[in-house]
Design a protein around this motif. Structure first.
Motif, mmCIF file in Angstrom:
data_model
loop_
_atom_site.group_PDB
_atom_site.id
_atom_site.type_symbol
_atom_site.label_atom_id
_atom_site.label_comp_id
_atom_site.label_asym_id
_atom_site.label_seq_id
_atom_site.Cartn_x
_atom_site.Cartn_y
_atom_site.Cartn_z
ATOM 1 N N ALA A 1 0.838 -1.207 0.000
ATOM 2 C CA ALA A 1 0.000 0.000 0.000
ATOM 3 C C ALA A 1 0.868 1.251 0.000
ATOM 4 N N GLN A 2 1.931 1.225 0.779
ATOM 5 C CA GLN A 2 2.837 2.371 0.830
ATOM 6 C C GLN A 2 3.474 2.616 -0.541
ATOM 7 N N GLU A 3 3.872 1.557 -1.227
ATOM 8 C CA GLU A 3 4.481 1.711 -2.555
ATOM 9 C C GLU A 3 3.478 2.231 -3.583
ATOM 10 N N VAL A 4 2.263 1.680 -3.585
ATOM 11 C CA VAL A 4 1.242 2.148 -4.531
ATOM 12 C C VAL A 4 0.918 3.622 -4.238
ATOM 13 N N ALA A 5 0.767 3.958 -2.966
ATOM 14 C CA ALA A 5 0.475 5.344 -2.583
ATOM 15 C C ALA A 5 1.595 6.285 -3.020
ATOM 16 N N LEU B 1 1.353 6.753 -6.811
ATOM 17 C CA LEU B 1 0.175 7.541 -7.176
ATOM 18 C C LEU B 1 0.192 8.952 -6.593
ATOM 19 N N GLY B 2 1.044 9.180 -5.592
ATOM 20 C CA GLY B 2 1.117 10.499 -4.968
ATOM 21 C C GLY B 2 -0.056 10.790 -4.042
ATOM 22 N N VAL B 3 -0.556 9.749 -3.353
ATOM 23 C CA VAL B 3 -1.663 9.909 -2.410
ATOM 24 C C VAL B 3 -1.245 9.350 -1.042
ATOM 25 N N ASP B 4 -2.054 9.646 -0.041
ATOM 26 C CA ASP B 4 -1.820 9.092 1.289
ATOM 27 C C ASP B 4 -2.479 7.729 1.416
ATOM 28 N N TYR B 5 -2.189 7.055 2.533
ATOM 29 C CA TYR B 5 -2.852 5.790 2.819
ATOM 30 C C TYR B 5 -3.135 5.706 4.314
#
Length: 190
Positions: A70-74, A77-81
């Motif tokens: 999740a941290q890598e995808v975020a 994408l430039g978003v928080d998680y």
């Protein structure tokens, strides 16, 4: 011990075959600490989410194995998680609780601070995890989305686990309960 040889994103991993609490055998996939795999998975899943046109304001995951992907995808994408925790922690102010279930943990309770839950409300949320197996975790997240008031636009996992007969038949972007689910590779049920 029996092992399964996983090939995903140009990488090979040797996974031990282990029983779940229900007695079902699975290949023990643990991406925690596998930085090369996490980086490739984060990039591939973010690409799939972007190319599909699914909106993503924030990412939601559950601990533990969903956190690093999740941290890598975020990051890509430039978003928080935010993360649903399996234990209530003292730093979780005004914590909320929701019920969940997964193939590896069975029935469980998830906890999230009020501040983190507020980040989800009214947003387009992507659920990210390590493996999509039976859909039980995803159903729990869908119920949580409905109860909390956010839109679950899609889910993204490193692997899709299913029957060996289904290899090649299930494509990334398959619908589950009407919501697209993206994955990088396939892991057969043992």
């Amino acid at each position: 011990m029996e092992y399964f040889n996983l090939e995903v994103l140009g990488l090979n991993r040797k996974l031990p075959v282990l029983p779940t609490p229900s007695g079902m055998l699975i290949a023990g996939f643990n991406p925690v600490g596998d930085m090369e795999l996490l980086k490739r998975a984060g990039e591939d899943l973010a690409r799939q989410i972007n190319e599909s046109g699914n909106k993503c304001d924030i990412i939601l995951t559950t601990e533990l194995k969903g956190l690093p992907v999740a941290q890598e995808v975020a990051r890509v994408l430039g978003v928080d998680y935010v993360c649903l925790r399996k234990e209530l922690k003292c730093y979780m102010a005004n914590a909320r609780q929701t019920e969940g279930e997964s193939i590896t943990s069975g029935k469980t309770n998830y906890f999230i601070s009020e501040d983190d839950e507020n980040k989800l409300i009214g947003k387009n949320v992507v659920f990210v995890d390590d493996v999509f197996s039976t859909g039980s975790t995803f159903k729990s997240i869908s119920n949580y989305a409905e109860k909390t008031g956010f839109k679950l636009t899609c889910s993204a996992t490193i692997l899709k686990e299913d029957k060996l007969d289904n290899i090649g038949k299930i494509k990334s972007g398959f619908l589950f309960n009407g919501i697209p689910n993206y994955f990088c590779g396939f892991l057969p049920l043992q």
